[in-house]
Enzyme design. Sequence first.
Site, PDB file in Angstrom:
ATOM      1  N   ARG A 260       2.969   4.854   6.626  1.00  0.00           N
ATOM      2  CA  ARG A 260       3.241   4.217   7.607  1.00  0.00           C
ATOM      3  C   ARG A 260       4.196   2.862   7.357  1.00  0.00           C
ATOM      4  NH1 ARG A 260      -2.194   4.099  10.575  1.00  0.00           N
ATOM      5  NH2 ARG A 260      -2.744   3.768   8.336  1.00  0.00           N
TER       6      ARG A 260
ATOM      7  N   ASP B 168       0.347   3.699   1.890  1.00  0.00           N
ATOM      8  CA  ASP B 168       0.251   4.298   3.381  1.00  0.00           C
ATOM      9  C   ASP B 168       1.630   4.556   3.501  1.00  0.00           C
ATOM     10  OD1 ASP B 168       0.339   4.202   6.231  1.00  0.00           O
ATOM     11  OD2 ASP B 168      -1.842   3.942   5.820  1.00  0.00           O
TER      12      ASP B 168
ATOM     13  N   HIS C 278      -2.014  -4.131   5.390  1.00  0.00           N
ATOM     14  CA  HIS C 278      -1.728  -3.780   6.655  1.00  0.00           C
ATOM     15  C   HIS C 278      -3.297  -3.252   7.275  1.00  0.00           C
ATOM     16  CE1 HIS C 278      -2.857   0.442   5.796  1.00  0.00           C
ATOM     17  NE2 HIS C 278      -2.449   0.345   4.522  1.00  0.00           N
TER      18      HIS C 278
ATOM     19  N   CYS D 264       0.920  -1.069   0.083  1.00  0.00           N
ATOM     20  CA  CYS D 264      -0.053   0.128   0.087  1.00  0.00           C
ATOM     21  C   CYS D 264       0.906   1.173   0.065  1.00  0.00           C
ATOM     22  CB  CYS D 264      -0.795  -0.027   1.351  1.00  0.00           C
ATOM     23  SG  CYS D 264      -2.011   1.228   1.352  1.00  0.00           S
TER      24      CYS D 264
ATOM     25  N   CYS E 124      -6.356  -0.025   7.052  1.00  0.00           N
ATOM     26  CA  CYS E 124      -6.278   0.583   5.489  1.00  0.00           C
ATOM     27  C   CYS E 124      -7.284   1.563   5.066  1.00  0.00           C
ATOM     28  CB  CYS E 124      -6.263  -0.617   4.815  1.00  0.00           C
ATOM     29  SG  CYS E 124      -5.709  -0.251   2.850  1.00  0.00           S
TER      30      CYS E 124
END
Length: 772
Positions: free
Chosen positions: A608, A606, A665, A604, A668
């Site tokens: 993090r 993302d 993760h 992803c 999401c």
Amino acid sequence: MTLRSGTTPERDWRSVLRHDVPASLVVFLVAVPLSLGVAVASGAPVAAGLVAAVVGGVLAGALGGSVVQVSGPAAGLALVVADLVHTYGWRATCTITLLAGIVQVVLGGLRVARAALGVSPAVVHGMLAGVGAVIALSQLHVVLGGTPQRSALENILQLPSQIANNHNHAVMTGVLTIAILVVWARLPRLRTVPAPLAALIGATVTAAVLGWDATRVDLGGGFSSVLGPVMPKGDWHAIASAVLLVALLAGVESLLTCVATNRMHDGPRADLDRELAAQGLANVVSGALGGLPVAGVVVRTTTNARAGARSRWSTVLHGVWVLLFTVVFAWLIALIPLAALAALLVFIGVQMINLAHVRNLRGHREVPVYVTTMGGVVLIGLAEGVAIGLALAALLSLRRLARVEVVVRPEGDRCWRIVVTGSLTFLGVPRLTEALAAVPPGSAVELDLNLDFMDNAAFEALHAWRLDHERAGGTIDIDEVHGEWYAAAVGGAGLYPARLAPSHDRGWLPWSYRRHSQGRPQLDGTPPGAATAAAAGDATETATETATETTTETATGAATPASAAVPDLVSGMREFQRRTAPLVRPLLHRMARTQSPSHLFITCADSRIVPNIITASGPGDLFTVRNVGNLVPRASSLPPDDSVGSAVEYAVRILGVRTITVCGHSGCGAMTALLGEVPDLPALRGWLRHGRQSLARFVATPAEDDDGGPLDRLCRVNVIQQLDNLRTYPFVDELVRAGQLRLAGLYFDIGAARVDLLDPETYAPVPALRTG
């Protein structure tokens, strides 16, 4: 397979007959001439070299810790034995050999064999080179028809007269032997016959046919002429020193050869303590039977491995062949001209000065140790040369350990950067204080301590300078990259190795967590968004000041707007260039022209999720694709998505990756949107249509393990669905079916900082592989 096994399976006997018996014959052909030559160089009876070859082959071979190492009389011990024979006599030397064997057995029983590996290879190679030089110089006089002198220096001084005055048949025999040795190595088709054996046969036959007047080897009745040991007479301190010297030199040479043999075969790894004890037993028996000291020999071991030996039977059988040959064909040995053996020793001595070792040592700056050891052995003596080499190696190691580098450079107006790297001890205090004196009073200083150790003297010097500088109105920002040696000393804490952190201990931190306060990162666990306004203002001001230092200034000194707009990014770039780039530059330089990743990693977007952190991978390992929701559009999707598809195609067909991993993760945002309502964002809405199969699979799957809630389960289901989507690409499905490509699903729980491998059937973490 070992000799201690009660029975040998039939297939192992076939391996012995196919591989070990032929290898043993090759080693036997090498061992006989070398054993005779070492005996001559040692001033011992010729038969003593054959006794040591038999005992070393049979006993050390059967009981030793290496399956391919071949033991016997070693040229590296020739100088010691020659000196012992001259001092105490041959039979007393046998007693010293026996006692040295007992010492080796005790050391092997105490399991201290690995301590021998702490000896610097530069000392060992320098010792062997010095021994080779001494042997070559002494035996060259025999080749020239003369007599060796007492020291290498005397041999060098007498060499011109030997060359000018002696031109007899011994010279012709020696020259012929050396010529055959040199030429034989350059004729690949003839290498089935060992060069030493070919040289001795050629010289012996030629001398016999032409009727040359040459002194022959005196075997004196073979093994029956060997006499037993007697107690040496003289100073017992000197005798004890001789025993220890023989035990240690023979042991170290055997163990280093044993370690080298591990790279020559695929069999069991060597047991060093067992090898040392076996060498000791062999020396006890060899000394008792009137033989030379026994040690592992590089030439014979290499020959054994290259000849295809698979077990210790090759070593044992070679000793048996030496025994049979001596008993049956002792009269052949008596035909060998002594000058031919001397020429063989000259050739071996020159080969012991291996320039390849010098090239290897040059990169580690250990050539002075090699040269000093070699020079000490040649000019002073073996024990003295080794002691000098060890002392020099220790001094150089101490110098490297205490080496410190201090760099002081100006950065901007009245701002200075000081970088201290290495081990800061009292030895480096003069250099440190000299460098710190160059910093103007009242200036701002950024002090980077990249230290692996700091002693009290260095701390006091650094701390006193800091206090004086701050009293004069200056400021100091201390950043400790490795361990907090300075900060711990200021706080009165003990300094222990456990306090050390990796050199990259801050590279994984978010920018907002890396604000400096008195040289330490703030790790109080407070999320950046929860910081107070004052703290945020201070942090922003600090980052802006740091970034401004690197901007390109105009003629009026104003910073460019671009750098002022991205202070964290510029600050991070500076930190990479200062700390990380020097570490990874050699690695990236090697892979600058091509890449060969092992994984295609789809995850992803993302912020993090940092793939290299959660997989502990480095540059060149992962070919990474990131998008919202770690989605893989199906091959038949309309309109088609070429971005992910092209990455999969390139990774599999061009880069040849053998694993494709999809990593989802917790929490999401894309899956949250699928469960709720997709935001009114046209591009995002269009992209998330590729997640409809995941949502349908989620609805059709019983909610048996909803401990983490429906969002957590959808995030995991989505990972498995994307693996199925990958198989809609025909070339992917074909390779998976053929077992040439593997698909794997990972799930990263952000709150727990845990990565799990998912089960495709249950969507749950695989228990056996759970990393938390």
